[in-house]
Design a protein around this motif. Structure first.
Motif, PDB file in Angstrom:
ATOM      1  N   TYR B  35       7.058  -6.181-142.895  1.00 49.27           N
ATOM      2  CA  TYR B  35       6.197  -6.611-141.945  1.00 49.27           C
ATOM      3  C   TYR B  35       4.915  -6.914-142.675  1.00 49.27           C
ATOM      4  N   GLN B  37       0.598  -6.771-142.291  1.00 49.84           N
ATOM      5  CA  GLN B  37      -0.250  -6.737-141.237  1.00 49.84           C
ATOM      6  C   GLN B  37      -2.052  -6.829-142.037  1.00 49.84           C
ATOM      7  N   GLY B  40      -7.095  -6.167-137.969  1.00 45.20           N
ATOM      8  CA  GLY B  40      -7.281  -6.335-136.700  1.00 45.20           C
ATOM      9  C   GLY B  40      -6.346  -7.328-135.975  1.00 45.20           C
ATOM     10  N   GLN B  41      -5.002  -7.234-136.605  1.00 47.07           N
ATOM     11  CA  GLN B  41      -3.693  -7.899-136.109  1.00 47.07           C
ATOM     12  C   GLN B  41      -2.786  -7.171-135.900  1.00 47.07           C
ATOM     13  N   GLY B  42      -1.701  -7.315-135.247  1.00 46.60           N
ATOM     14  CA  GLY B  42      -0.534  -6.659-135.233  1.00 46.60           C
ATOM     15  C   GLY B  42       0.322  -6.849-136.440  1.00 46.60           C
ATOM     16  N   PRO B  43       1.283  -6.143-136.727  1.00 48.56           N
ATOM     17  CA  PRO B  43       2.253  -6.461-137.788  1.00 48.56           C
ATOM     18  C   PRO B  43       3.118  -7.863-137.479  1.00 48.56           C
ATOM     19  N   PHE B  45       6.267 -10.049-138.436  1.00 48.76           N
ATOM     20  CA  PHE B  45       7.616  -9.977-139.259  1.00 48.76           C
ATOM     21  C   PHE B  45       7.651 -10.835-140.352  1.00 48.76           C
ATOM     22  N   LEU B  91       4.140  -3.490-144.507  1.00 45.58           N
ATOM     23  CA  LEU B  91       4.714  -2.343-144.077  1.00 45.58           C
ATOM     24  C   LEU B  91       6.255  -2.612-143.810  1.00 45.58           C
TER      25      LEU B  91
END
Lengths: 115, 114
Positions: B35, B37, B40-43, B45, B91
């Motif tokens: 992932y 990231q 300020g953002q989510g991971p 895919f 990640l």
């Protein structure tokens, strides 16, 4: 397509207050899984809970509780008697039953607990 | 086995250089994910392996990105000709079945392209 919305960007509470983090999701599947993850300042994402779409029972784990409502496509997370150690970014996430296990994350809610 | 291990923790590189990151999953986990990231953002895919097979790649993964998981153990993610827009936390996560247990994430590799 699937989508997770966490409308609260940042929340600040005073220690010992209760706080609820909102999560709304969109999916066309009837079977899916919902998750909450915690990302403390150290950066590592920590798994908190998984909920199946066919199990609408609410869950409580210590000071944490989760309210899953299919009718409103929401999976909210409440921390009771917040503590400074709860300060982190919290992510709600969704995975459908098929496909290759891809999980879609929301943009996160940053929680700051003030002593 | 203490969890998912990622190396390096931080990488600063000049634009145009190639970089490679490594992920060592939990040994009994057959599924491995990458992932990305940004602040300020989510991971988001990037790609997924089941054992050594790469089964899905996101459209985010341009042809400058390549991932491998030889022998179904550790995985590498290579970015060629890095651009400033590649700066992010990368990640890695592993699982047995994410539907039941969720992922176990590593601490990530923070890439800065200057």
């Amino acid at each position: 397509a699937q989508k997770v919305t966490q409308a609260q960007t940042e929340i600040s509470v005073v220690e010992k207050e209760d706080v609820t983090l909102d999560c709304v999701y969109e999916t066309r599947d009837t079977t899916y899984y919902l998750f909450w993850y915690k990302q403390p300042p150290s950066g590592e994402l920590v798994f908190l809970i998984r909920r199946n779409s066919f199990d609408e029972q609410n869950e409580i784990s210590g000071r944490y509780s989760w309210n899953f409502q299919k009718s409103t496509s929401s999976f909210n997370f409440t921390i009771t008697a917040s503590q400074v150690v709860d300060s982190a970014v919290y992510f709600c996430a969704l995975r459908n039953s098929g496909g290759y296990q891809k999980v879609t994350f929301g943009t996160g809610t940053k929680l700051q607990v003030i002593p | 086995d203490t969890g998912v291990s990622q190396n390096p923790r931080h990488k600063i590189t000049k634009r145009g250089q190639n970089v490679t990151f490594r992920c060592d999953p939990i040994s009994e986990h057959n599924r491995l994910y990458w992932y990305r990231q940004t602040l300020g953002q989510g991971p988001e895919f990037l790609t997924y392996f089941q054992n050594e097979a790469q089964l899905e790649k996101s459209r985010l993964l341009s042809d400058r990105f390549s991932a491998e998981r030889p022998k179904g153990s550790f995985s590498t993610l290579e970015i060629q000709r890095t651009e400033q827009g590649d700066s992010a936390m990368y990640l890695c996560a592993s699982s047995l079945d994410v539907g039941l247990y969720g992922y176990t994430f590593g601490s990530g590799t923070r890439l800065t392209v200057v």
